[in-house]
Write a protein that holds these residues in place. Structure first.
Motif, mmCIF file in Angstrom:
data_model
loop_
_atom_site.group_PDB
_atom_site.id
_atom_site.type_symbol
_atom_site.label_atom_id
_atom_site.label_comp_id
_atom_site.label_asym_id
_atom_site.label_seq_id
_atom_site.Cartn_x
_atom_site.Cartn_y
_atom_site.Cartn_z
ATOM 1 N N GLN A 189 -5.368 5.322 -0.526
ATOM 2 C CA GLN A 189 -4.105 4.638 -0.778
ATOM 3 C C GLN A 189 -4.217 3.891 -2.099
ATOM 4 O O GLN A 189 -5.310 3.458 -2.488
ATOM 5 N N ILE A 190 -3.089 3.750 -2.788
ATOM 6 C CA ILE A 190 -3.013 2.866 -3.937
ATOM 7 C C ILE A 190 -2.445 1.545 -3.430
ATOM 8 O O ILE A 190 -1.393 1.513 -2.799
ATOM 9 N N LEU A 235 -7.666 0.917 -5.772
ATOM 10 C CA LEU A 235 -7.792 2.155 -5.010
ATOM 11 C C LEU A 235 -8.460 1.802 -3.686
ATOM 12 O O LEU A 235 -9.481 1.101 -3.674
ATOM 13 N N THR A 236 -7.885 2.272 -2.597
ATOM 14 C CA THR A 236 -8.379 1.917 -1.263
ATOM 15 C C THR A 236 -8.699 3.170 -0.466
ATOM 16 O O THR A 236 -7.925 4.128 -0.460
ATOM 17 N N LEU A 237 -9.849 3.153 0.199
ATOM 18 C CA LEU A 237 -10.231 4.239 1.092
ATOM 19 C C LEU A 237 -9.568 3.999 2.440
ATOM 20 O O LEU A 237 -9.921 3.066 3.171
ATOM 21 N N CYS A 240 0.846 -1.199 0.000
ATOM 22 C CA CYS A 240 0.000 0.000 0.000
ATOM 23 C C CYS A 240 0.879 1.246 0.000
ATOM 24 O O CYS A 240 1.899 1.293 0.703
ATOM 25 N N SER A 241 0.480 2.241 -0.771
ATOM 26 C CA SER A 241 1.199 3.513 -0.768
ATOM 27 C C SER A 241 0.936 4.242 0.543
ATOM 28 O O SER A 241 0.037 3.871 1.308
ATOM 29 N N PHE A 287 -2.813 9.456 1.104
ATOM 30 C CA PHE A 287 -2.829 10.799 0.543
ATOM 31 C C PHE A 287 -4.271 11.299 0.565
ATOM 32 O O PHE A 287 -5.224 10.518 0.654
ATOM 33 N N THR A 288 -4.433 12.613 0.509
ATOM 34 C CA THR A 288 -5.762 13.216 0.612
ATOM 35 C C THR A 288 -6.266 13.674 -0.748
ATOM 36 O O THR A 288 -5.542 14.330 -1.504
ATOM 37 N N ALA A 289 -7.509 13.317 -1.061
ATOM 38 C CA ALA A 289 -8.185 13.771 -2.274
ATOM 39 C C ALA A 289 -9.651 13.965 -1.937
ATOM 40 O O ALA A 289 -10.288 13.064 -1.391
#
Length: 201
Positions: free
Chosen positions: A95-96, A115-117, A83-84, A87-89
């Motif tokens: 996370q990727i 793509l992970t929340l 997992c990366s 990060f905030t979006a």
């Protein structure tokens, strides 16, 4: 039929309610003097009193956020997944997540990005986040992308990850002239647009 209508799903209906043959058959009485009458009965349930209602807030002028994740020493990755850093979006943490050697039915044959929340467990069980996203691998040699079809899904505490188990084969990923692996580094990008947030009333 019961259906919750809102900005993200403003209509409801049937793809095959009645065949054209049945509709045109005079004895059935659906068409008389070339006229057909349609009607609908709508019953509004007071969900708030039952504790089952939801409010859905559409995101005005929803912006697209792009995050770049560099995966170095790719050939040396040993764990099933990585997992990366979060990060905030769109005011959400993401996370990727990648499976370098695939997962599920693609294990050993494909590269699988998701793509992970992040922190999904902190969400109310009935909170959902409608998100449009694209995951792609960068062709570092030709400055192009290997894109998957965009995904649009509701993320929640129970559905925190979404992606593709068969994104690209490991054979293609490792081809030198494809440019997906340069200096043993793979670059994965995520475009994220939050369209709506649904919360329990």
């Amino acid at each position: 039929m019961q259906k919750c209508l809102h900005g993200a799903a403003p209509d409801v209906g049937f793809d095959k309610l009645l065949s054209l043959k049945e509709l045109a058959d005079a004895p059935n009485g659906y068409v008389i003097n070339n006229n057909c009458v349609f009607g609908v009965e709508v019953f509004v349930r007071k969900e708030r009193r039952e504790g089952n209602g939801r409010s859905i807030s559409m995101t005005k002028n929803a912006a697209k956020y792009t995050h770049v994740c560099k995966i170095e020493k790719f050939s040396m990755l040993k764990d099933e997944y990585y997992c990366s850093k979060p990060f905030t979006a769109a005011n959400q943490r993401w996370q990727i997540m990648i499976y370098p050697k695939g997962n599920s039915t693609s294990k050993g044959t494909h590269f699988a990005p998701y793509l992970t929340l992040a922190d999904a467990e902190k969400l109310h069980p009935r909170t959902q986040i409608l998100t449009k996203f694209i995951l792609r691998i960068v062709d570092q040699m030709h400055l192009k992308h290997h894109c998957c079809l965009p995904g649009t899904t509701w993320f929640s505490a129970s559905q925190r990850s979404w992606g593709w188990s068969s994104f690209v084969t490991l054979a293609i990923l490792n081809e030198a002239d494809k440019g997906f692996l340069m200096n043993n580094t793979c670059i994965v990008e995520a475009d994220i647009t939050v369209l709506a947030i649904a919360k329990a009333l």
